[in-house]
Design a protein around this motif. Structure first.
Motif: not given
Length: 259
Positions: A141-151, A195-200, A231-234, A250-252
């Motif tokens: 993972l490069a310096d200046g990179g990003r990590i997004i964890n799923s909650s 994410p909240g309730p998601v129809n998958t 969710i993907g676009p968020a 934490r972004i809900e």
């Protein structure tokens, strides 16, 4: 050497993971996605990315098996060199996971171990394998990179029987804050999407039940349950240029569920 931004998304072959992959590709990112099973779905996602003019590679990974992580890291390194003439990627999305019911009084040790293995142990050790490296070598993972964890919104609003699932996702949110500090010196931002309730098909596709959809829609500010493509676009928005100053958050993405 390619200057394209490259994202690695675990569990990118279906549901929210696929939505994240396609949203990132629509933003001009190339993709490495993982799948545990359903290789046919992974190939469909590669085609969907190609239709957006981007490039994707799929690598099999079981995130409950840390012994496989060194080999997976080697496979990522080989793919980066062969496809992009690169030694690193830019965005890590820890998305892979599943939910299990854990009512108090009827939950066994194996169930708790499974949830911990994928959502805490797997996330921790895979991130460690990709975002750090022994002294004298460069991390993937490069310096200046990003990590997004799923909650999950279930770490905020209580909905039995998901106590253990909500708890392990709460642990992910704590890890996010710690990693934001530990990796901040390299310019890496670390955030959580919840994410909240998601129809998958998640948890057996329970939200396909029309009665549940009606109930949950009545508890949501926007009057409906989410679809994966909410969710993907968020996630894509959180890793766009100019958002690196957002970290440890934490972004809900719940449409205002149970406000």
């Amino acid at each position: 050497m390619s200057t394209t931004t490259i994202a690695l998304v675990t569990g990118g072959n279906r549901g929210i993971g696929r939505s994240i992959v396609e949203a990132l590709a629509a933003d001009g990112r190339d993709i490495i996605l993982t799948y545990n099973s359903h290789e046919d779905e992974a190939k469909e996602v590669i085609d969907a990315v190609a239709a957006r003019g981007r490039v994707a590679e799929a690598i099999q990974l079981d995130t409950t098996r840390p012994a496989a992580f060194p080999g997976f890291a080697d496979a990522v390194r080989q793919a980066l060199r062969a496809r992009w003439d690169r030694e690193s990627f830019d965005i890590l999305v820890n998305n892979a996971g599943f939910a299990l019911h854990t009512p108090l009084g009827a939950t066994d040790e194996e169930t708790l171990d499974q949830l911990f293995a994928v959502h805490v142990k797997g996330v921790f050790l895979l991130t460690q394998a990709l975002a750090t490296a022994p002294e004298g070598t460069a991390p993937l993972l490069a310096d200046g990179g990003r990590i997004i964890n799923s909650s999950t919104g279930l770490a905020r609003f209580v909905t039995p029987p998901y106590a253990a699932y909500g708890a392990v996702k709460g642990a992910v949110e704590v890890l996010t804050r710690y990693w934001a500090v530990e990796l901040g010196g390299r310019g890496i931002s670390v955030n959580t999407i919840a994410p909240g309730p998601v129809n998958t098909d998640f948890d057996g596709g329970y939200l396909r039940d029309e009665n549940l959809q009606q109930i949950f829609s009545g508890l949501t500010a926007q009057g409906r349950v989410a679809h994966a493509n909410d969710i993907g676009p968020a996630v894509a928005a959180l890793v766009r240029e100019g958002t690196n100053w957002i970290t440890g958050q934490r972004i809900e993405a719940s449409g205002g569920f149970r406000l």
